[in-house]
Structure formats: structure tokens, C-alpha cells
Design a protein around this motif. Sequence first.
Motif, PDB file in Angstrom:
ATOM      1  N   THR A  82      52.928  41.507  39.327  1.00 26.60           N
ATOM      2  CA  THR A  82      52.150  42.655  39.840  1.00 26.60           C
ATOM      3  C   THR A  82      53.095  43.753  40.321  1.00 26.60           C
ATOM      4  O   THR A  82      54.204  43.491  40.771  1.00 26.60           O
ATOM      5  CB  THR A  82      51.244  42.209  41.013  1.00 26.60           C
ATOM      6  OG1 THR A  82      51.984  41.345  41.866  1.00 26.60           O
ATOM      7  CG2 THR A  82      50.005  41.510  40.531  1.00 26.60           C
ATOM      8  N   GLY A 132      48.615  36.164  47.852  1.00 24.73           N
ATOM      9  CA  GLY A 132      49.308  37.291  47.241  1.00 24.73           C
ATOM     10  C   GLY A 132      48.361  38.036  46.309  1.00 24.73           C
ATOM     11  O   GLY A 132      47.368  37.495  45.846  1.00 24.73           O
ATOM     12  N   ALA A 141      45.083  41.533  40.462  1.00 23.20           N
ATOM     13  CA  ALA A 141      45.017  40.073  40.499  1.00 23.20           C
ATOM     14  C   ALA A 141      45.301  39.611  41.919  1.00 23.20           C
ATOM     15  O   ALA A 141      45.882  40.344  42.726  1.00 23.20           O
ATOM     16  CB  ALA A 141      46.037  39.470  39.537  1.00 23.20           C
TER      17      ALA A 141
HETATM   18  N1  DAH Z   1      50.808  32.972  41.940  1.00 22.22           N
HETATM   19  C1  DAH Z   1      51.252  33.354  43.254  1.00 22.22           C
HETATM   20  C2  DAH Z   1      51.774  32.135  43.984  1.00 22.22           C
HETATM   21  O1  DAH Z   1      51.376  31.054  43.707  1.00 22.22           O
HETATM   22  C3  DAH Z   1      50.137  33.966  44.042  1.00 22.22           C
HETATM   23  C4  DAH Z   1      49.734  35.300  43.491  1.00 22.22           C
HETATM   24  C5  DAH Z   1      50.343  36.452  43.915  1.00 22.22           C
HETATM   25  C6  DAH Z   1      48.757  35.383  42.520  1.00 22.22           C
HETATM   26  C7  DAH Z   1      50.015  37.685  43.423  1.00 22.22           C
HETATM   27  C8  DAH Z   1      48.419  36.625  41.981  1.00 22.22           C
HETATM   28  C9  DAH Z   1      49.058  37.774  42.458  1.00 22.22           C
HETATM   29  O2  DAH Z   1      47.481  36.752  41.059  1.00 22.22           O
HETATM   30  O3  DAH Z   1      48.697  38.974  41.966  1.00 22.22           O
HETATM   31  O4  DAH Z   1      52.568  32.276  44.867  1.00 22.22           O
END
Ligand code: DAH
Length: 330
Positions: A255, A275, A298
Motif C-alpha cells: 500500500t 494495517g 485495503a
Molecule cells: N498483511 C498485513 C500484516 O499481516 C496487514 C495489512 C496491512 C493488510 C496493510 C493490508 C494492508 O491489506 O493494506 O501485517
Amino acid sequence: MELTSIVDGTSAQIADAGDLEALDALERSSIGKKGELTLKKKELGSLEPDARKAAGQALNEAMRALSDRFAERRSELAAAAEATRLASERLDLTEALTEIRRGHAHLVTQARDRLEDVFVGMGFTVAEGPEVESAWYNFEALNIPEWHPARGSFDTIFVDLGEPEQVMLRSHTSPVQIRTMENQKPPIYIVAPGRTFRTDTADATHLPAFNQIEGLVVDRGIGLGDLAGTIESFVHAFFGHEVKTRLRPSYFPFTEPSAEFDISTADGGWLELGGCGVVHPNVLANCGIDPEEWQGFAFGFGIDRLAVMRYQLDDIRELVNNDVRFLRQF
Ligand code: DAH
């Protein structure tokens, strides 16, 4: 002895007989083969014919009357014995019912179901992806190439299959973004709850197998304001209207810009929930979506953490200890 007094005496004894054995014994001794009245019958032979006839009739009548009484008393005693047996075998089902407790969904499942309900109410659909992923979906397509330092921070559990470090238990639900965009044309509004895995050792705030929910929106003219509004609506629906939200600048490779979002606590502090950010143009392009035409946002956060916050648990491990004394409370 007078026949009538024998009949009266025996009738009284029949009425007094307390069980079938006593009744049988009495029957034998009165009208049985060697019973008192039967013996009297044998004595008739010594009487004059006229007297014998009258005495014989009286005796037969007396025996028949007693025989009827025996039969009556026998059925009374049998009915009483049956009633006693039924009473002793009776099961108190109401007692059993108050003892049985029905199970219910685990509190993480309850949280996940409520999250789905809230997002479905906002117009999202629920998407899914596999728990075993390839490096492409878990990292590369999300703009985390092999050399990227963020790759190390995911503490990935690799599966011993194919090339080294190319197959893994997904370390977040973000790969479902990629799978959805590959298979679906925008506009896209999905949430993807599911299990995720990292090499963390279980402690009061970590579990190696945990649950996340991912959100993805891809549409025209989508920006940070839509993201902030969506998070606020969801937090209000889930936690209540008194809870406030805020975004803090952060960094995620998938992002740009990226943020962390917090919710306010009753004592005036803030708790980090997850996040989020505006989907990076490289991520859209990796899925064959033109970033000039489409934009998106997202977000992702831990469902177990959310349950910990909502129910104010002191230790996240309570969620997997399977102690029914704990689970019953929710
Ligand atoms: N995938 C990230 C994590 O597990 C969390 C996350 C952050 C998801 C930002 C997202 C995003 O969709 O835009 O730490």
C-alpha cells in the motif's frame, strides 16, 4: 367350626395378605388340595344323603366365594408390585435437562461471524484463499520481492515442497487480495477472513496460528477518505458509536500511502487494530488491473486480537487452551 366363620376369617386374612407369597400360602391352606375346606369336603361321605347334599352345596359356594376373593386380591397385589417397579425405574428427565449444557460457537468464530455480518451489511462479499501459498501470492505479487527486507519480518513457516522457501503457510490474508483480483474484474468489495501462520512462540499476545481478516476495495476514484470512512463505520458497528478511530502513517510494501489504525479505549488511550492503505499501483498491475483506471484500498487485522480486546482477556492463549470453564463464559 361354622362354615360362615371360616369364610369370614379367611376373607379377612386374604385382605391382610401383604404379598403374593403370603396369599399363595393362604390359598393352599384353605382351598388348596390339602386345604381346610377341601378336607371338609372329604368328610361329607359320612353324612346322610340329604344332609350331604346341602352341606356339599354350602361348601362349594363357600369355596367359590373364597376363590373369587383370592383372584381379586392377587390382581390388587400384582398392580401394586408393578407400580412399585415403575416408580423405582422412573428417570427424572427434567433433572437431566437442567444438567445438559448446549455448546455454542467459539468466541473467535463469533467474532468472525459478526465481522462478516458487519461487512456484508456494508455491501462487501466474503472471499477465501488457501492456507498453503506460493511465494508469488504471499509476497511477490504484493510488491514484496525476494530481496525485500519486509520479507524477513513475516517470520514465515515454509513448507518443504519444491524450491526452497517457495511454498509456505500463508503469513497473512493479503494473498487473497491477489487471488480475488486475478479472478474478478473491478469493482471489487471483499473481505477475506481466515487462518494465518508465523513462527512466533505462543505468549500472552501471540499465537503461531492465528486469524486475520483482509479487506479490499477496487473501484474508480477511491482514496484515503473512503478507507478512513469504511474503517470508522466498521468500528462503530462492531464496538459501538462511542469508540473513535485514527490512522497513523506506517509502511507496508503493498500500500502507498500506508497506515496503522487504532481504536480509542475507555481510559483515553489507543489500541492498535491493524494495517491499511491505498493499494500500490504495482499490486494492481501484477493482477492485470490498470492503475490509471482503477484505485483501491485495503486493510488487514487480527481477529483473535479483536476478541482479546472486545472481551478484555489477559492472555490470547486462552483462545486455544480449550478450557470449557473459560469458553462457557462467552
Ligand atoms: N498483511 C498485513 C500484516 O499481516 C496487514 C495489512 C496491512 C493488510 C496493510 C493490508 C494492508 O491489506 O493494506 O501485517
